[in-house]
Write a protein that holds these residues in place. Structure first.
Motif, short mmCIF file in Angstrom:
data_model
loop_
_atom_site.label_atom_id
_atom_site.label_comp_id
_atom_site.label_asym_id
_atom_site.label_seq_id
_atom_site.Cartn_x
_atom_site.Cartn_y
_atom_site.Cartn_z
N PHE A 165 7.81 20.14 -25.70
CA PHE A 165 7.66 18.73 -25.34
C PHE A 165 6.26 18.22 -25.68
CE2 PHE A 165 11.23 19.21 -22.11
CZ PHE A 165 12.11 18.49 -22.88
N VAL A 168 6.04 16.48 -29.02
CA VAL A 168 6.75 15.21 -29.18
C VAL A 168 5.97 14.13 -28.43
CG1 VAL A 168 8.92 13.98 -28.89
CG2 VAL A 168 8.94 16.44 -29.31
N GLU A 171 7.43 9.17 -26.74
CA GLU A 171 8.74 8.98 -26.12
C GLU A 171 8.71 9.55 -24.71
OE1 GLU A 171 10.98 7.17 -27.36
OE2 GLU A 171 10.35 7.02 -29.45
N LYS A 175 11.45 12.03 -22.77
CA LYS A 175 11.01 13.38 -22.38
C LYS A 175 11.20 13.60 -20.88
CE LYS A 175 6.84 13.49 -24.14
NZ LYS A 175 5.52 14.07 -24.50
N LYS A 212 15.11 11.87 -32.38
CA LYS A 212 16.21 12.31 -31.52
C LYS A 212 16.47 13.81 -31.71
CE LYS A 212 18.99 9.25 -33.32
NZ LYS A 212 18.00 8.52 -34.17
N LEU A 215 13.63 15.88 -30.27
CA LEU A 215 13.70 16.02 -28.81
C LEU A 215 14.68 17.12 -28.42
CD1 LEU A 215 13.60 12.30 -27.62
CD2 LEU A 215 12.00 14.10 -26.95
N VAL A 332 15.92 6.19 -27.52
CA VAL A 332 14.75 6.73 -28.22
C VAL A 332 14.33 5.64 -29.21
CG1 VAL A 332 13.82 8.68 -29.51
CG2 VAL A 332 15.76 9.02 -27.99
#
Length: 604
Positions: A165, A168, A171, A175, A212, A215, A332
């Motif tokens: 996580f 990323v 977002e 998350k 997407k 994630l 997202v």
């Protein structure tokens, strides 16, 4: 992440073996079995057998004569002699002339080789395949015929090098939703104590390139449970029923390893709405029906959480998106200013970059960019640094890479004539001057008249100071006026127009039409939606939902609105004619100027 793959041999493998055996048998074995011995005799024996009418078939070659007896049971060979009457004697004896002596075998051997031996080969291979299938079925690994109904899902196991996580950015809401799922899989007790249950399915929706799939990979990197990954298109098969069989096999594997996560990418490939028309895609509908049953049917899928991604949520079947199947929808979206800055910093860790880079400024210049585009911008900056022979990327590299992504590379071989160059200079200054003289327009960042590979002969870059989630009617009108500023400058200075404003006209018309049909900013339609938007994440195509008379009125108001802002732009340029000439001449000489240089001349 490490991908666990199971090697398999499908039905094509076994049929290839059968065909290869038959081919080798016919090419190698049959000629050997058909070959018979040839008896060599002198020419006198040939004449005697001819006179006694004992020859069945005869073949005269360049250096020898082949012939058989009457019942073709024996082949003879003799040399060539000078015998002019040979042909007449052979015709008189009743011999049959043949281009090739036919070699025949005994009837019993022919039956054995033509029927018995191929049957034995097929029986042996069939027994081998049956044993392989039975061993797989008894092992519980694959009960599908030749592997055609197997799900082919990729299974990922925990890896220290996988995406987390922390990798990323931009977002945070998405998350947070997915972190809750991972926490539930790690500590289900605290949720069960209060009576809460996790969603059975989570649908990730958003434009392409927003992360997407990344994630989903981050969930796999964070979770200590098996993670099955499969694309929606992999369920589509040529044979009816194979897609449904793959769904059953996927959920069978998942339930055996529960708790686990199943990720289906591009689920709209199998999850489209069922229209009920006769002659539709029965295979896709059967696959969808099986997926609906597995997610929420009589037999529950306890411990299996479904993740799915799509950029066409409006096309999914309502039975698939209802609570109990996909309980939670996680948008997202394109990142905001703070998100873009964080994404740039994450990707900048992968390259060598200078200490004086202002990520906030780069994020403001890249307004509307997705995560994938921002990653591309950072990579383009690194490539530009390598081309220039530097060891690290700088601020100018990142700014230039934004222009590359937006407008393409500079066209080194495109040489404009002096008149064309002057027209483009006035055109771009027209945009910038109209924008600067309107209070609600974004500041000018850069103006250039260097042609780009996208076809643009020049462009004016405007950068917003911060995030803007709403636009007033006045701001939209000012934006339309800015779009018309280039054409207005051509009219004011040259008294003529060129084709250079085609993209400006298209954008101004689209914005004016949206004001009237979607935003309720018209004079006579009030708050009535006259246009519906489809595929909001894939270009946002719009279709009118009104009568032909209303469409005529819409067209009239669109023309009037654009014309009004066009006249406004002309008025601004006429009022600032001297600055227009001075700025255009400055741009003509330098070809590229910054926003600071522009404002310095404008305010002098």
């Amino acid at each position: 992440m490490n991908e666990v793959k199971t090697p398999k041999k499908n039905w094509l493998y076994y049929y290839t073996i059968v065909l290869l055996v038959i081919f080798l048998f016919n090419v190698l074995a049959m000629p050997l079995l058909n070959r018979r011995s040839v008896q060599e005799v002198d020419y006198g024996t040939f004449i005697t057998m001819t006179n006694n009418k004992e020859i069945g078939q005869v073949q005269i070659q360049d250096n020898q004569i082949l012939f058989t007896n009457k019942d073709n049971s024996q082949i003879y060979k003799t040399g060539i002699m000078d015998d002019p009457a040979r042909t007449e004697r052979l015709y008189a004896s009743g011999a049959e002339f043949s281009s090739e002596i036919i070699e025949e075998m005994s009837p019993l051997l022919s039956i054995f080789l033509s029927w018995v031996l191929p049957l034995l080969i097929f029986i042996v291979i069939g027994q081998y395949i049956s044993k392989k299938m039975l061993s797989k079925m008894s092992g519980g690994k694959d009960s599908m015929m030749f592997g055609m109904g197997k799900s082919n899902a990729k299974v990922y196991v925990k890896s220290s090098e996988g995406i987390k996580f922390s990798d990323v950015a931009g977002e945070d809401e998405a998350k947070e939703n997915l972190t809750e799922i991972v926490d539930y899989l790690h500590n289900p007790g605290k949720y069960k104590d209060i009576g809460a249950s996790m969603p059975k399915g989570i649908l990730l929706v958003g434009p392409p390139g927003t992360g997407k799939t990344m994630l989903a990979k981050a969930v796999a990197g964070e979770a200590n449970v098996p993670f099955f990954s499969m694309s929606g298109s992999e369920f589509v098969e040529m044979f009816v029923g194979m897609g449904a069989s793959k769904v059953r096999d996927l959920f069978k594997q998942a339930k055996e390893k529960a708790p686990c996560i199943v990720f289906i990418d591009e689920i709209d490939a199998i999850g489209k709405k069922r229209d009920g028309q006769i002659g539709g895609n029965d295979e896709r509908e059967q696959t969808l029906n099986q997926l609906l049953t597995e997610m929420d049917g009589f037999e529950g899928n306890t411990g299996v959480i479904i993740l799915a991604a799509t950029n066409r949520p409006e096309s999914l079947d309502p039975a698939l998106t209802r609570p109990g199947r996909f309980d939670r929808r996680v948008p997202v979206e394109l990142p905001d200013l703070k998100g873009r800055e964080e994404i740039l910093k994450v990707h900048a860790k992968k390259i060598r970059i200078g200490d004086n880079v202002d990520f906030n400024k780069i994020a403001r210049m890249a307004s509307g960019a997705s995560g994938a585009e921002l990653a591309n911008i950072v990579n383009e900056a690194a490539l530009r640094a390598v081309r220039d022979g530097r060891k690290f990327a700088t601020q100018s590299d990142l700014e230039e890479s934004i222009e590359v992504v937006i407008a393409g590379y500079q066209k080194k071989n495109a040489i404009l004539t002096s008149k064309e160059k002057l027209i483009v200079s006035y055109h771009e200054i027209g945009h910038a001057l109209v924008a600067a003289k309107q209070s609600n327009s974004a500041p000018v960042q850069k103006i250039t008249i260097i042609p780009r590979t996208s076809g643009a002969l020049g462009y004016t870059m405007q950068v917003d100071e911060g995030n803007h989630y709403l636009m007033t009617k006045e701001e939209i009108e000012n934006k339309i006026a800015t779009f018309t500023g280039g054409r207005a400058a051509e009219e004011v200075i040259f008294g003529s127009v060129t084709t250079g404003a085609s993209n400006d006209i298209e954008q101004a018309t689209r914005l004016a039409r949206a004001m009237i049909t979607r935003y309720g900013m018209s004079e006579g339609f009030d708050m009535v939606a006259l246009e519906t938007v489809t595929n909001q994440y894939l270009g946002g195509d719009a279709s009118l939902a009104c009568s032909s008379e209303t469409q005529t009125e819409i067209d009239r108001q669109v023309v009037a609105l654009v014309k009004k802002q066009h006249e406004k732009a002309i008025r601004i340029l006429l009022e600032n004619r001297s600055k227009l000439d001075e700025l255009a001449q400055f741009l003509y000489e330098k070809e590229t100027i910054t926003g600071e240089e522009f404002m310095e001349i404008l305010n002098a």
